[in-house]
Design a protein around this motif. Structure first.
Motif, PDB file in Angstrom:
ATOM      1  N   TYR A 246       0.852  -1.185   0.000  1.00 50.48           N
ATOM      2  CA  TYR A 246       0.000   0.000   0.000  1.00 50.48           C
ATOM      3  C   TYR A 246       0.885   1.232   0.000  1.00 50.48           C
ATOM      4  O   TYR A 246       1.758   1.380   0.872  1.00 50.48           O
ATOM      5  N   GLU A 247       0.701   2.092  -0.969  1.00 48.30           N
ATOM      6  CA  GLU A 247       1.491   3.311  -1.069  1.00 48.30           C
ATOM      7  C   GLU A 247       0.715   4.450  -0.408  1.00 48.30           C
ATOM      8  O   GLU A 247      -0.272   4.945  -0.955  1.00 48.30           O
ATOM      9  N   SER A 248       1.174   4.844   0.777  1.00 44.62           N
ATOM     10  CA  SER A 248       0.438   5.842   1.549  1.00 44.62           C
ATOM     11  C   SER A 248       0.825   7.259   1.148  1.00 44.62           C
ATOM     12  O   SER A 248       2.008   7.608   1.131  1.00 44.62           O
ATOM     13  N   GLN A 249      -0.179   8.068   0.864  1.00 44.54           N
ATOM     14  CA  GLN A 249       0.010   9.495   0.645  1.00 44.54           C
ATOM     15  C   GLN A 249      -0.355  10.283   1.914  1.00 44.54           C
ATOM     16  O   GLN A 249      -0.365  11.512   1.893  1.00 44.54           O
ATOM     17  N   ALA A 250      -0.649   9.542   2.980  1.00 46.46           N
ATOM     18  CA  ALA A 250      -1.013  10.139   4.281  1.00 46.46           C
ATOM     19  C   ALA A 250      -2.279  10.983   4.196  1.00 46.46           C
ATOM     20  O   ALA A 250      -2.465  11.934   4.964  1.00 46.46           O
ATOM     21  N   LYS A 251      -3.161  10.628   3.276  1.00 45.94           N
ATOM     22  CA  LYS A 251      -4.387  11.410   3.084  1.00 45.94           C
ATOM     23  C   LYS A 251      -5.651  10.622   3.423  1.00 45.94           C
ATOM     24  O   LYS A 251      -6.758  11.071   3.152  1.00 45.94           O
ATOM     25  N   GLY A 252      -5.471   9.399   3.964  1.00 44.18           N
ATOM     26  CA  GLY A 252      -6.635   8.641   4.387  1.00 44.18           C
ATOM     27  C   GLY A 252      -7.209   7.696   3.353  1.00 44.18           C
ATOM     28  O   GLY A 252      -8.419   7.510   3.311  1.00 44.18           O
ATOM     29  N   GLY A 253      -6.385   7.079   2.519  1.00 40.27           N
ATOM     30  CA  GLY A 253      -6.876   6.121   1.538  1.00 40.27           C
ATOM     31  C   GLY A 253      -6.937   4.710   2.099  1.00 40.27           C
ATOM     32  O   GLY A 253      -6.495   4.432   3.211  1.00 40.27           O
ATOM     33  N   PHE A 254      -7.503   3.777   1.304  1.00 40.70           N
ATOM     34  CA  PHE A 254      -7.553   2.380   1.730  1.00 40.70           C
ATOM     35  C   PHE A 254      -7.749   1.486   0.510  1.00 40.70           C
ATOM     36  O   PHE A 254      -8.117   1.948  -0.578  1.00 40.70           O
ATOM     37  N   LYS A 255      -7.503   0.195   0.697  1.00 43.35           N
ATOM     38  CA  LYS A 255      -7.759  -0.813  -0.329  1.00 43.35           C
ATOM     39  C   LYS A 255      -8.163  -2.098   0.364  1.00 43.35           C
ATOM     40  O   LYS A 255      -7.857  -2.314   1.541  1.00 43.35           O
ATOM     41  N   THR A 256      -8.866  -2.960  -0.378  1.00 45.01           N
ATOM     42  CA  THR A 256      -9.318  -4.248   0.159  1.00 45.01           C
ATOM     43  C   THR A 256      -8.561  -5.378  -0.508  1.00 45.01           C
ATOM     44  O   THR A 256      -8.304  -5.342  -1.716  1.00 45.01           O
ATOM     45  N   ALA A 257      -8.188  -6.374   0.275  1.00 45.30           N
ATOM     46  CA  ALA A 257      -7.469  -7.540  -0.236  1.00 45.30           C
ATOM     47  C   ALA A 257      -8.188  -8.805   0.210  1.00 45.30           C
ATOM     48  O   ALA A 257      -8.953  -8.793   1.188  1.00 45.30           O
ATOM     49  N   SER A 258      -7.939  -9.910  -0.504  1.00 42.82           N
ATOM     50  CA  SER A 258      -8.554 -11.181  -0.125  1.00 42.82           C
ATOM     51  C   SER A 258      -7.723 -12.340  -0.646  1.00 42.82           C
ATOM     52  O   SER A 258      -6.966 -12.191  -1.607  1.00 42.82           O
ATOM     53  N   PHE A 259      -7.854 -13.473  -0.006  1.00 45.64           N
ATOM     54  CA  PHE A 259      -7.243 -14.708  -0.511  1.00 45.64           C
ATOM     55  C   PHE A 259      -7.997 -15.908   0.044  1.00 45.64           C
ATOM     56  O   PHE A 259      -8.743 -15.803   1.024  1.00 45.64           O
ATOM     57  N   LYS A 260      -7.804 -17.039  -0.593  1.00 44.42           N
ATOM     58  CA  LYS A 260      -8.485 -18.281  -0.216  1.00 44.42           C
ATOM     59  C   LYS A 260      -7.500 -19.173   0.530  1.00 44.42           C
ATOM     60  O   LYS A 260      -6.327 -19.250   0.163  1.00 44.42           O
ATOM     61  N   PHE A 261      -7.982 -19.846   1.575  1.00 45.19           N
ATOM     62  CA  PHE A 261      -7.137 -20.803   2.299  1.00 45.19           C
ATOM     63  C   PHE A 261      -7.951 -22.052   2.631  1.00 45.19           C
ATOM     64  O   PHE A 261      -9.180 -22.015   2.674  1.00 45.19           O
ATOM     65  N   GLN A 262      -7.248 -23.135   2.860  1.00 41.23           N
ATOM     66  CA  GLN A 262      -7.876 -24.402   3.236  1.00 41.23           C
ATOM     67  C   GLN A 262      -7.566 -24.685   4.697  1.00 41.23           C
ATOM     68  O   GLN A 262      -6.397 -24.698   5.105  1.00 41.23           O
ATOM     69  N   ALA A 263      -8.608 -24.895   5.485  1.00 45.73           N
ATOM     70  CA  ALA A 263      -8.411 -25.183   6.909  1.00 45.73           C
ATOM     71  C   ALA A 263      -7.759 -26.545   7.085  1.00 45.73           C
ATOM     72  O   ALA A 263      -8.062 -27.495   6.360  1.00 45.73           O
ATOM     73  N   ILE A 264      -6.848 -26.631   8.046  1.00 50.22           N
ATOM     74  CA  ILE A 264      -6.175 -27.911   8.310  1.00 50.22           C
ATOM     75  C   ILE A 264      -6.554 -28.476   9.679  1.00 50.22           C
ATOM     76  O   ILE A 264      -6.119 -29.553  10.052  1.00 50.22           O
ATOM     77  N   SER A 265      -7.403 -27.727  10.419  1.00 49.23           N
ATOM     78  CA  SER A 265      -7.868 -28.217  11.718  1.00 49.23           C
ATOM     79  C   SER A 265      -9.173 -27.512  12.069  1.00 49.23           C
ATOM     80  O   SER A 265      -9.673 -26.669  11.316  1.00 49.23           O
ATOM     81  N   ALA A 266      -9.703 -27.850  13.244  1.00 48.49           N
ATOM     82  CA  ALA A 266     -10.963 -27.247  13.694  1.00 48.49           C
ATOM     83  C   ALA A 266     -10.763 -25.829  14.220  1.00 48.49           C
ATOM     84  O   ALA A 266     -11.733 -25.127  14.488  1.00 48.49           O
ATOM     85  N   ARG A 267      -9.526 -25.418  14.386  1.00 45.21           N
ATOM     86  CA  ARG A 267      -9.189 -24.059  14.806  1.00 45.21           C
ATOM     87  C   ARG A 267      -8.157 -23.509  13.844  1.00 45.21           C
ATOM     88  O   ARG A 267      -7.153 -24.159  13.565  1.00 45.21           O
ATOM     89  N   THR A 268      -8.395 -22.307  13.336  1.00 44.34           N
ATOM     90  CA  THR A 268      -7.445 -21.669  12.418  1.00 44.34           C
ATOM     91  C   THR A 268      -7.082 -20.300  12.960  1.00 44.34           C
ATOM     92  O   THR A 268      -7.955 -19.503  13.298  1.00 44.34           O
ATOM     93  N   ARG A 269      -5.782 -20.032  13.024  1.00 45.63           N
ATOM     94  CA  ARG A 269      -5.291 -18.738  13.494  1.00 45.63           C
ATOM     95  C   ARG A 269      -5.105 -17.813  12.296  1.00 45.63           C
ATOM     96  O   ARG A 269      -4.414 -18.150  11.331  1.00 45.63           O
ATOM     97  N   ILE A 270      -5.728 -16.638  12.344  1.00 41.51           N
ATOM     98  CA  ILE A 270      -5.474 -15.616  11.338  1.00 41.51           C
ATOM     99  C   ILE A 270      -4.634 -14.515  11.995  1.00 41.51           C
ATOM    100  O   ILE A 270      -4.903 -14.110  13.122  1.00 41.51           O
ATOM    101  N   THR A 271      -3.596 -14.072  11.299  1.00 39.04           N
ATOM    102  CA  THR A 271      -2.628 -13.134  11.872  1.00 39.04           C
ATOM    103  C   THR A 271      -2.304 -12.041  10.872  1.00 39.04           C
ATOM    104  O   THR A 271      -2.232 -12.292   9.663  1.00 39.04           O
ATOM    105  N   PHE A 272      -2.079 -10.824  11.384  1.00 40.46           N
ATOM    106  CA  PHE A 272      -1.738  -9.684  10.542  1.00 40.46           C
ATOM    107  C   PHE A 272      -0.593  -8.903  11.192  1.00 40.46           C
ATOM    108  O   PHE A 272      -0.598  -8.700  12.410  1.00 40.46           O
ATOM    109  N   PHE A 273       0.396  -8.492  10.384  1.00 44.00           N
ATOM    110  CA  PHE A 273       1.403  -7.561  10.895  1.00 44.00           C
ATOM    111  C   PHE A 273       1.960  -6.707   9.767  1.00 44.00           C
ATOM    112  O   PHE A 273       1.775  -6.991   8.584  1.00 44.00           O
ATOM    113  N   SER A 274       2.628  -5.634  10.164  1.00 42.20           N
ATOM    114  CA  SER A 274       3.228  -4.710   9.206  1.00 42.20           C
ATOM    115  C   SER A 274       4.659  -5.142   8.923  1.00 42.20           C
ATOM    116  O   SER A 274       5.427  -5.413   9.848  1.00 42.20           O
TER     117      SER A 274
END
Length: 368
Positions: free
Chosen positions: A313-341
């Motif tokens: 994401y190329e920030s101009q510091a003016k308050g923009g945004f974008k949406t992203a998505s992807f598909k995953f296959q669960a490997i157990s009854a609990r799935t951890r989703i994680t986000f970091f910069s």
């Protein structure tokens, strides 16, 4: 006569219902009594800035060397930034302030407080209630204007809890210690799933109290320091905090709140969701900038099961945004989703103010 009886019945009904509703305890979401310290001690109980007497600070109990200070230049060349008002307290060596708060047993509460170090790099602030305690390092300054705000959560185990802020450090200068300029409390209500989304509190609408008159965002400590998250449903899974931001003071893509990843790879947020093994799911989320002068090339990394997505994401510091998505296959009854910069950022023309990309509107739903 019938009309009179009807009138008396209606009057009695409203009287009873009014009394009943007055007896229902309201959910706390405000400053603690004298939580901004603007109600000052009597002049006779002050020796310069030092408060004399255990109960001399209105609504608070003090122990040890506690100073009542005003914002601005101080003796010795110091400057106290008190952005939320005029007055604050400074906790000297082994000093503390405390207050009894009426709560609902079994409910989760979050404390929001403005805190900053004043003269030592290694200052620590200990927050405690019966059964819970954490030592919060305030060595790293995330804002250069004294506006650092933190949140910390606990579960009430009785009808009255004693909230204590304590400086456990011992400095050469006995007055050195953390500055507190505002303290608030909020009851965090139980979470509910949104229809068509496996993520709880997916848009971060349920979170700590936000100060109305001033905010640089609220730092949420890592889980090692906060066993109960002040952001319900989410784990601060990192060494450094993430920042909770509100729509009034920042740009937020949707709703009233979002999360700012202010410490690069050292600040991450995660949630464990229920999934069906081998089933496919879509993960969608929004990233952007908070319109707070945080600029440059940003990158948010997202993880789910064995899948990873890097979103630039190329920030101009003016308050923009974008949406992203992807598909995953669960490997157990609990799935951890994680986000970091992926990168570290500071504000334009203010290199002492750490910042980063914002995260909002996270959804996970099955692919049929």
């Amino acid at each position: 006569m019938a009309l009179l009886l009807s009138f008396l019945f209606v009057f009695f009904f409203f009287l009873c219902n009014g009394s009943a509703s007055a007896a229902i305890p309201l959910h706390l979401d405000d400053l603690l009594p004298n939580g901004d310290f603007e109600e000052s001690p009597a002049k006779s109980n002050l020796k310069k800035t030092v408060i004399i007497g255990k109960y001399s600070l209105p609504k608070w109990e003090i122990n040890g060397l506690v100073e009542y200070v005003s914002g601005g230049p101080q003796p010795g060349g110091f400057f106290f930034a008190i952005p939320r008002g005029v007055h604050a307290v400074r906790l000297g060596n082994e000093a503390s302030i405390s207050q009894n708060v009426t709560v609902n047993p079994g409910s989760i509460y979050s404390l929001t407080f403005g805190a900053t170090r004043t003269c030592a790099q290694d200052e620590v602030l200990r927050i405690s209630v019966p059964g819970y305690s954490a030592d919060l390092s305030i060595q790293t300054l995330y804002s250069s204007d004294g506006g650092d705000t933190y949140a910390w959560a606990f579960m009430a185990t009785s009808k009255v809890v004693k909230v204590t802020f304590h400086n456990p450090g011992v400095q050469e200068d006995p007055t050195c210690g953390p500055l507190l300029d505002a303290i608030a409390i909020k009851e965090l209500l139980p979470l509910k799933y949104s229809k068509g989304n496996l993520v709880k509190n997916s848009d971060f609408e349920i979170g700590p109290h936000v100060f109305k008159n001033f905010s640089t965002g609220i730092l949420l400590p890592p889980k090692q320091l906060d066993l109960i998250s002040p952001l319900p449903g989410w784990i601060i899974e990192s060494l450094k905090p993430v920042k909770y931001i509100d729509k009034k003071h920042f740009f937020v893509p949707s709703g009233l709140a979002a999360i700012e990843l202010v410490a690069g790879r050292e600040s991450a947020i995660a949630q464990i969701i229920r999934t069906v093994p081998n089933k496919f799911y879509n993960l969608t989320f929004t990233i952007g900038d908070a319109k707070n002068a945080c600029h440059g090339s940003m990158m948010v990394e997202a993880f789910a099961a064995k899948e990873t997505l890097k979103v630039p994401y190329e920030s101009q510091a003016k308050g923009g945004f974008k949406t992203a998505s992807f598909k995953f296959q669960a490997i157990s009854a609990r799935t951890r989703i994680t986000f970091f910069s992926a990168y570290y950022h500071t504000r334009l023309h203010d290199y002492g103010h750490m910042c980063g990309p914002i995260l909002d509107n996270i959804r996970v739903f099955p692919v049929y």
